[in-house]
Enzyme design. Sequence first.
Site, PDB file in Angstrom:
ATOM      1  N   HIS A 261      -6.128  -0.496   6.384  1.00 53.13           N
ATOM      2  CA  HIS A 261      -5.782  -0.907   5.013  1.00 53.13           C
ATOM      3  C   HIS A 261      -6.530  -2.220   4.729  1.00 53.13           C
ATOM      4  CE1 HIS A 261      -3.826  -1.076   1.271  1.00 53.13           C
ATOM      5  NE2 HIS A 261      -2.562  -1.251   1.615  1.00 53.13           N
ATOM      6  N   HIS A 300     -14.622   6.270  -1.398  1.00 56.64           N
ATOM      7  CA  HIS A 300     -13.164   6.222  -1.555  1.00 56.64           C
ATOM      8  C   HIS A 300     -12.691   7.617  -1.936  1.00 56.64           C
ATOM      9  CE1 HIS A 300      -9.154   5.168  -2.837  1.00 56.64           C
ATOM     10  NE2 HIS A 300      -9.331   3.927  -2.433  1.00 56.64           N
ATOM     11  N   ASP A 341     -13.343  -3.110  -0.925  1.00 56.36           N
ATOM     12  CA  ASP A 341     -13.454  -3.933   0.281  1.00 56.36           C
ATOM     13  C   ASP A 341     -14.830  -4.574   0.372  1.00 56.36           C
ATOM     14  OD1 ASP A 341     -10.825  -3.335   1.541  1.00 56.36           O
ATOM     15  OD2 ASP A 341     -11.610  -1.297   1.591  1.00 56.36           O
TER      16      ASP A 341
END
Length: 404
Positions: A261, A300, A341
Amino acid sequence: MPGQEKFLNAEAAAGALGVSRATLYAYVSRGLVRTAPDPRNPRKRLYDVHDIEQLRKRKTVGRRPREVAATTLDWGLPVLSSGISLIENGHLFFRGRDAAVWAEGASLEDTARLLWGCGDHDPFAAQDPDIALWSDELRALASQLPLTERCQALLPFVSSGRSTAWQRDSLRLWPGAAALLRATVAAASATAPGTGCAHAHLAAAWGLDAEAADIVRRALVLLADHELNASAFAARVVASTGASLGACLNAGLSALSGPLHGGTTSLVEILLEESDGKGDPAAVVESRLRRGEGVPGFGHPLYPDGDPRAAALLPLLPEDASRSGLVAAMAEATGKSPNIDFALVSIRRAFDLPPGAALALFAVGRTVGWIAHALEQRTDDKLIRPRASYVGPPPPQDGPAAAT
């Protein structure tokens, strides 16, 4: 035009689904499968591979209740109702507002008021805000801890955040929520809590100019919520017990600390350092792919055509050879685009922020969403308690006595 590898022709798409072309066209009309023009024949259409695969999985599960339940926990069908955020057609929406557009002018506090359902009430305008008073000694001790653990050590000193949420209405919980957000901003930046906007507090702590502070503001807003991710689900489970908002944040922070995560940002840091060292981003990507390794910070599952949060942030940053080289190399090799990210680590590098600042931005922004989910779950007044599908040794056939 997206890469051909992302699309199938009508015959291949229908075959993958095991349906007729007429049924395939019906799926398209219902918005279940996206299409694009065939560059070799404008009169024909190509069909999105990601949508085909998702639909195929749903068809495979079919009407079997056990399989349906199992797949809901792995990027599967919706498992909870929520009015906070929506991911649809490559966009992220906050209560019906496109998050990328909202982030152009909103602060994190504006976003909190929106997602918490405050209406005209402003929990950040309290004359005597409940702000934790941390001694210098406590802050010094906490500063030695990893970011998530530091927040977990300091947030319990917000008194209103310890109040049990059960049977309290939102109006009475909002001031504590505001205090918890301010305390998280301070804990994440190893500073004393204040009463200013989150991005201004971080900008002062990190010595940023107005342009960099505005990019931090946008990042915080875009991070505020992301539907029912692992940390939001953890916060909701705790909220369903009637626990305090502080306990819900503790759960969210615990989930965020995992390498799958929030910990992904540290893996992106390593990737960019590797690219800096070799001076050849394409070679770095090729080496990782040859070794069968993933390339963190790209792709993603919910955004097959690219993460809109990264797309909103990366163009605002000054040029960086390693960053642009990796983006180009990944687009060429895999067709994957950078995700949030990668964008957060790029922001940290662009403005020489302290180590761990990418995760700090994530934790501060997502605090708003965790609180929103906790408040929403509280209104459901149900304990989240799923059943397990037992796969262990069978019990004795003749009852408990047979086991002796």
